[in-house]
Design a protein around this motif. Structure first.
Motif, PDB file in Angstrom:
ATOM      1  N   GLN A 119      -2.940  19.166 -60.761  1.00  0.00           N
ATOM      2  CA  GLN A 119      -4.330  19.582 -60.782  1.00  0.00           C
ATOM      3  C   GLN A 119      -4.566  20.985 -60.216  1.00  0.00           C
ATOM      4  OE1 GLN A 119      -7.009  18.072 -62.179  1.00  0.00           O
ATOM      5  NE2 GLN A 119      -8.222  19.803 -61.531  1.00  0.00           N
ATOM      6  N   MET A 150      -0.776  26.211 -68.264  1.00  0.00           N
ATOM      7  CA  MET A 150      -1.921  25.333 -68.023  1.00  0.00           C
ATOM      8  C   MET A 150      -1.716  23.985 -68.717  1.00  0.00           C
ATOM      9  SD  MET A 150      -5.949  26.258 -68.245  1.00  0.00           S
ATOM     10  CE  MET A 150      -6.023  26.510 -69.990  1.00  0.00           C
ATOM     11  N   SER A 179       1.140  21.956 -66.908  1.00  0.00           N
ATOM     12  CA  SER A 179       0.721  21.461 -65.593  1.00  0.00           C
ATOM     13  C   SER A 179      -0.310  20.348 -65.750  1.00  0.00           C
ATOM     14  CB  SER A 179       0.187  22.596 -64.707  1.00  0.00           C
ATOM     15  OG  SER A 179      -0.905  23.243 -65.309  1.00  0.00           O
ATOM     16  N   SER A 180      -1.160  20.472 -66.749  1.00  0.00           N
ATOM     17  CA  SER A 180      -2.152  19.436 -67.029  1.00  0.00           C
ATOM     18  C   SER A 180      -1.470  18.139 -67.454  1.00  0.00           C
ATOM     19  CB  SER A 180      -3.101  19.922 -68.124  1.00  0.00           C
ATOM     20  OG  SER A 180      -4.045  18.946 -68.425  1.00  0.00           O
ATOM     21  N   SER A 218       8.407  26.162 -66.153  1.00  0.00           N
ATOM     22  CA  SER A 218       7.493  26.902 -65.281  1.00  0.00           C
ATOM     23  C   SER A 218       8.171  28.109 -64.657  1.00  0.00           C
ATOM     24  CB  SER A 218       6.953  25.990 -64.170  1.00  0.00           C
ATOM     25  OG  SER A 218       6.183  24.963 -64.734  1.00  0.00           O
ATOM     26  N   CYS A 270      -4.504  28.213 -63.124  1.00  0.00           N
ATOM     27  CA  CYS A 270      -4.286  28.721 -64.483  1.00  0.00           C
ATOM     28  C   CYS A 270      -5.616  29.030 -65.178  1.00  0.00           C
ATOM     29  CB  CYS A 270      -3.489  27.722 -65.318  1.00  0.00           C
ATOM     30  SG  CYS A 270      -1.738  27.652 -64.908  1.00  0.00           S
ATOM     31  N   LYS A 276      -3.110  23.710 -62.408  1.00  0.00           N
ATOM     32  CA  LYS A 276      -3.939  23.864 -63.609  1.00  0.00           C
ATOM     33  C   LYS A 276      -5.207  24.661 -63.286  1.00  0.00           C
ATOM     34  CE  LYS A 276      -6.859  20.931 -65.431  1.00  0.00           C
ATOM     35  NZ  LYS A 276      -7.388  19.629 -65.774  1.00  0.00           N
ATOM     36  N   THR A 277      -5.830  24.363 -62.160  1.00  0.00           N
ATOM     37  CA  THR A 277      -7.058  25.058 -61.753  1.00  0.00           C
ATOM     38  C   THR A 277      -6.813  26.553 -61.583  1.00  0.00           C
ATOM     39  OG1 THR A 277      -7.851  23.051 -60.675  1.00  0.00           O
ATOM     40  CG2 THR A 277      -8.887  25.104 -60.008  1.00  0.00           C
ATOM     41  N   ASN A 332      -1.677  29.886 -70.981  1.00  0.00           N
ATOM     42  CA  ASN A 332      -2.100  28.645 -71.642  1.00  0.00           C
ATOM     43  C   ASN A 332      -0.974  27.613 -71.675  1.00  0.00           C
ATOM     44  OD1 ASN A 332      -4.783  29.271 -72.131  1.00  0.00           O
ATOM     45  ND2 ASN A 332      -4.350  30.180 -74.127  1.00  0.00           N
TER      46      ASN A 332
END
Length: 157
Positions: free
Chosen positions: A95, A86, A89-90, A56, A101, A98-99, A83
């Motif tokens: 959460q 995302m 993190s997913s 990250s 992203c 990700k949101t 991506n």
């Protein structure tokens, strides 16, 4: 007294986890990650999270450099990095990261530089919060493991 310390640490850990779930910082994917940890791989979660943090940091640096470059226009390339962020993190159950992203990806798809800058700022904020809270969680967990593992040597005469 020793058992009390262990109970308190377990309670602190559970309270912190409950808070992170309540805030939407983590989702059930994090629990699934925890379920993969066992005696054979007791540090599984912290190892996976450490890799997530390392990757990250690289992605954030790349995204920041791309957006600071006045000549930058390769939103397709930026989209690939978003991506990746995302997806990772997913996979750990981050959460809110990700949101952000998802919103970032939308700005990238519309070649919206200002939207990308705002999303990056929010992403860095959410990432730092996540990193601090997971660091706190792992510190409590380490203390708990140490407290649980304290054994007094048996003296044989």
């Amino acid at each position: 007294m020793l058992g009390l310390g262990l109970d308190q640490l377990t309670s602190d850990m559970n309270q912190l986890l409950a808070l992170l779930f309540h805030q939407g910082v983590l989702d059930e994917q994090f629990l699934q990650l925890q379920q993969l940890q066992d005696e054979v791989s007791p540090n599984f979660v912290s190892e996976v999270i450490t890799i997530f943090f390392r990757e990250s940091e690289k992605l954030l640096k790349i995204l920041r450099e791309q957006l600071m470059d006045k000549e930058f226009s390769d939103y397709k390339k930026m989209g690939i990095h978003v991506n990746q962020f995302m997806g990772s993190s997913s996979s750990i159950g981050a959460q809110r990261v990700k949101t952000v992203c998802v919103a970032f990806r939308s700005a990238v798809e519309h070649s919206n530089r200002l939207g990308c800058l705002r999303a990056l700022e929010l992403l860095e904020h959410e990432y730092c919060y996540l990193k601090n809270k997971l660091h706190e969680l792992f510190q409590i967990e380490q203390q708990r493991v140490l407290a649980a593992g304290i054994r007094y040597p048996v003296v044989h005469h």
